[in-house]
Design an enzyme around this catalytic site. Sequence first.
Site, PDB file in Angstrom:
ATOM      1  N   GLY A 175       8.112   2.842 -32.467  1.00  0.00           N
ATOM      2  CA  GLY A 175       7.354   3.761 -31.637  1.00  0.00           C
ATOM      3  C   GLY A 175       8.205   4.538 -30.652  1.00  0.00           C
ATOM      4  N   HIS A 176       7.601   4.848 -29.500  1.00  0.00           N
ATOM      5  CA  HIS A 176       8.205   5.719 -28.488  1.00  0.00           C
ATOM      6  C   HIS A 176       9.500   5.127 -27.921  1.00  0.00           C
ATOM      7  CE1 HIS A 176       8.068   8.884 -25.478  1.00  0.00           C
ATOM      8  NE2 HIS A 176       8.012   8.016 -24.488  1.00  0.00           N
ATOM      9  N   PHE A 177       9.438   3.869 -27.495  1.00  0.00           N
ATOM     10  CA  PHE A 177      10.604   3.207 -26.894  1.00  0.00           C
ATOM     11  C   PHE A 177      11.416   2.520 -27.985  1.00  0.00           C
ATOM     12  CE2 PHE A 177       8.094   3.806 -23.063  1.00  0.00           C
ATOM     13  CZ  PHE A 177       9.072   4.090 -22.113  1.00  0.00           C
TER      14      PHE A 177
END
Length: 284
Positions: free
Chosen positions: A261-263
Site C-alpha cells: 500500500g501507501h507506506f
Amino acid sequence: MRFNTIKADGINVFYREAGPEDAPVLLLLHGFPSSSHMFRNLIPLLATKYRVIAPDLPGFGFTEVPAERNYQYSFDSLAATMEAFVQALKLEKYALYVFDYGAPTGFRLAAAHPERVTALISQNGNTYLEGLSEEGWAPMRKHWADPSAENEQVMRSFLTYDATKWQYTHGVANPEQVAPEAYALDALLMTRPGNKDIQIALFYDYRNNLALYPVFQKFFRDTQVPTLAIWGKHDPFFIPPGAEAYRRDNPNAVVKLLDTGHFALETHVDEIAAEIHTLLEKAL
C-alpha cells in the site's frame, strides 16, 4: 544513526543522519501524516555508501516551530524551510527521495535548483493528474471547491488514530508486518495542541500543488535526471498510473510496482533499498 536539530528559516528542524560525512548525499523527504521516523529501517541500508539525511517537515515529527515565528502552513512554506535547511547544512548536491507530501515539497526545490539534484527516487510521490485516484481524493476536492465547516469536518475525520492506521495497513497483504509504533506515533503527534488545524491548512493548500505539476514535469524533461518511481500499487490515494507517467517525461525512468500500500517501506524496505542502490551506482 545521529539525531540532530538545526535552526533554519527560524525553525528548529529535527533530522536523522547516518553514513560518512564525505559520502554523496541522499535527502529523504517524508509525507503525511508521518515524519523522518518512516525512514528508520531504510536509512541503515543506505548509509553503508551514502550520507543519508531525513528532516521532519514543519508540523510533523519533532521539528519545532516557535509561536512567534507566525508560520503560515503551505507547501510553499515547507519548501522554503527545506531550502533553508539545505543551505544550513551546506548541501550542494544530493539525490532526492520523495514520498507523499515530500514530493510537492522536494520538487519545488528541484525545479528551483536543478543543478543540485543527482538522482530522484519517488516512492508514491505523485506529480501527475492521472496518479490521483478519484475515490481517494473526492473528499479533498469537495473541500477545495467549498471550504465550509461541514466539508472541513469531513477532512478532520482523516486525522484520527483509526484513519492513520488505515493508511498504513490498507492494501497490505499481511498487515501484521506493519509495526504498530509507526501509526501510533503519527497519531499521537497529531494530537498536540493546534496540530489538527495545521493539517487542515495543508489539506486545503494541496490544491496549489496540482497547478505546479507542469513545472515539475518540465524539470524531469529538461534534466533527464536518473529516476526511480517505486510504488505500492494498492495505494488508495496515489495510483500506479502516476508512477508510469514518469516515463512520459523521462523515458529512462525506472518504474517498479510493489504488492503493498501507501507506506511501502513498512513491508518492502529491502526491495526499495536494493533498487535505490542500483539507481545510485549508475547515477553517481
